[in-house]
Design an enzyme around this catalytic site. Structure first.
Site, short mmCIF file in Angstrom:
data_model
loop_
_atom_site.label_atom_id
_atom_site.label_comp_id
_atom_site.label_asym_id
_atom_site.label_seq_id
_atom_site.Cartn_x
_atom_site.Cartn_y
_atom_site.Cartn_z
N SER A 34 -1.71 -9.63 -7.34
CA SER A 34 -3.03 -9.75 -6.71
C SER A 34 -3.94 -10.51 -7.68
O SER A 34 -3.63 -10.61 -8.88
CB SER A 34 -3.60 -8.34 -6.49
N TYR A 68 -5.05 0.50 -9.09
CA TYR A 68 -4.56 -0.75 -8.48
C TYR A 68 -4.60 -1.89 -9.49
O TYR A 68 -3.63 -2.64 -9.65
CB TYR A 68 -5.43 -1.05 -7.26
P1 NAD Z 1 -0.47 -3.49 4.44
O1 NAD Z 1 -1.07 -2.14 4.33
O2 NAD Z 1 -0.71 -4.31 5.67
O3 NAD Z 1 1.11 -3.40 4.25
C1 NAD Z 1 1.67 -2.61 3.22
C2 NAD Z 1 3.15 -2.43 3.48
O4 NAD Z 1 3.69 -1.60 2.46
C3 NAD Z 1 3.43 -1.71 4.82
O5 NAD Z 1 4.62 -2.22 5.39
C4 NAD Z 1 3.63 -0.26 4.36
O6 NAD Z 1 4.41 0.51 5.27
C5 NAD Z 1 4.37 -0.50 3.06
N1 NAD Z 1 4.33 0.65 2.17
C6 NAD Z 1 3.26 1.38 1.77
N2 NAD Z 1 3.64 2.38 0.97
C7 NAD Z 1 5.00 2.29 0.87
C8 NAD Z 1 5.99 3.03 0.19
N3 NAD Z 1 5.70 4.12 -0.53
N4 NAD Z 1 7.28 2.64 0.30
C9 NAD Z 1 7.61 1.57 1.06
N5 NAD Z 1 6.73 0.83 1.72
C10 NAD Z 1 5.44 1.19 1.63
O7 NAD Z 1 -0.96 -4.25 3.14
P2 NAD Z 1 -1.01 -5.81 2.74
O8 NAD Z 1 -2.42 -6.19 2.64
O9 NAD Z 1 -0.07 -6.60 3.57
O10 NAD Z 1 -0.46 -5.72 1.24
C11 NAD Z 1 0.83 -6.13 0.86
C12 NAD Z 1 0.83 -6.37 -0.65
O11 NAD Z 1 -0.08 -7.42 -0.94
C13 NAD Z 1 0.39 -5.16 -1.47
O12 NAD Z 1 1.16 -5.07 -2.64
C14 NAD Z 1 -1.05 -5.50 -1.80
O13 NAD Z 1 -1.48 -4.87 -2.97
C15 NAD Z 1 -0.95 -7.00 -1.96
N6 NAD Z 1 -2.23 -7.69 -1.83
C16 NAD Z 1 -2.93 -7.67 -0.66
C17 NAD Z 1 -4.14 -8.35 -0.57
C18 NAD Z 1 -4.92 -8.42 0.70
O14 NAD Z 1 -6.04 -8.97 0.68
N7 NAD Z 1 -4.43 -7.93 1.81
C19 NAD Z 1 -4.64 -9.02 -1.70
C20 NAD Z 1 -3.92 -9.00 -2.88
C21 NAD Z 1 -2.72 -8.33 -2.93
#
Ligand code: NAD
Length: 260
Positions: free
Chosen positions: A142, A155
């Site tokens: 991130s 985080y």
């Molecule tokens: P999201 O909540 O849409 O998806 C998260 C996914 O992780 C889901 O499929 C969920 O079921 C799965 N998950 C959660 N806990 C779990 C566990 N214990 N075991 C297995 N699977 C698990 O979130 P997102 O925004 O798509 O985020 C995905 C990644 O991208 C994350 O690592 C997040 O930190 C990172 N990220 C997101 C953003 C953003 O703006 N959305 C920015 C920077 C980084």
């Protein structure tokens, strides 16, 4: 280019992971998808990925906070397809509170899923990649792996840790056909971010639309969300031969957030 390779994308039932799964599948990569959600919806998405892209897709219910389940997830990829060529560590959660109020169990949970789970997945996948002399490990860190923000202590610590871990994996495997890199998204409009927007709207007594605009204005100079598909295309590039000499790096996709 990626046709016939075999990949795991963790957390691919939603958001960024689902976008990465679709892009890799569109390039001919077989997939293990993982993550939580409604069983029927997950099965429908699994079938959709298979039929839309003409690849094989299996589902693992592995909880990234449970090392044995993470190891079984890697072995499922190898037993189903014969190898693990691409490991995308994407699953992650968020929890926000001031440091002094941050619940101990939330600290442990965020670190277990966002950091330790990635370590256990890489540890299980590396021997297979080393035997094949090929592997692409792509960790979704991130902007919070590069800089801090308030209220996100676990985080931010985990995401910085992911980048450090990626460097060690990259160095230990340099020149072996295995690369390890991090992608650092800024705001991407997913359920994880929507929850933060709705919490901000409730806290500030404003509409969700206004809270969405404020979220972008505060951090992301482009004032536009990055998309799951853009993360998928970057992951596909990092998995390609063109990126064979890119290893140990952290690539922001953040509309200028970290340029400030
Ligand atoms: P999201 O909540 O849409 O998806 C998260 C996914 O992780 C889901 O499929 C969920 O079921 C799965 N998950 C959660 N806990 C779990 C566990 N214990 N075991 C297995 N699977 C698990 O979130 P997102 O925004 O798509 O985020 C995905 C990644 O991208 C994350 O690592 C997040 O930190 C990172 N990220 C997101 C953003 C953003 O703006 N959305 C920015 C920077 C980084």
């Amino acid at each position: 280019m990626l046709k016939g390779l075999n990949a795991i994308v963790t957390g691919s039932t939603s958001g960024i992971g689902l976008g990465i799964a679709h892009v890799l599948a569109s390039k001919g990569t077989n997939l293990v998808i993982t993550g939580f959600g409604d069983a029927a919806a997950i099965e429908a998405e699994r079938v959709n990925l298979e039929t839309k892209h003409n690849v094989k897709v299996v589902y693992s219910a592995a909880d990234m906070s449970k090392p044995d389940e993470v190891k079984a997830m890697v072995e499922l990829c190898v037993s189903s397809f014969g190898s693990i060529d691409i490991l995308v560590n994407n699953a992650g959660i968020q929890f926000t509170a001031d440091v002094q109020d941050f619940p101990d169990e939330k600290w442990h949970q965020v670190i277990a899923i966002n950091l330790s789970g990635i370590f256990f997945a890489i540890k299980a996948a590396l021997p297979h990649m080393q035997a094949k002399k090929f592997g692409r490990i792509i960790n979704i860190s991130s902007v919070h792996g590069l800089i801090g923000s308030t209220h996100k202590v676990a985080y931010v610590a985990a995401k910085h840790g992911v980048i450090g871990m990626s460097k060690v994996v990259a160095l230990e495997n340099a020149g072996s056909g295995i690369t390890c890199n991090s992608i650092c998204p800024g705001w991407v409009h997913t359920p994880l971010v929507q929850a933060q927007i709705e919490a901000n709207a409730a806290r500030d007594g404003i509409s969700v639309e206004q809270a969405t605009e404020n979220l972008l204005i505060e951090k992301q100079p482009s004032k536009q969300f990055a998309t799951p598909e853009q993360m998928g295309e970057l992951a596909a590039f990092l998995a390609s031969d063109a990126a064979a000499q890119m290893t140990g790096i952290a690539l922001p996709v953040d509309g200028g957030w970290t340029a400030q």
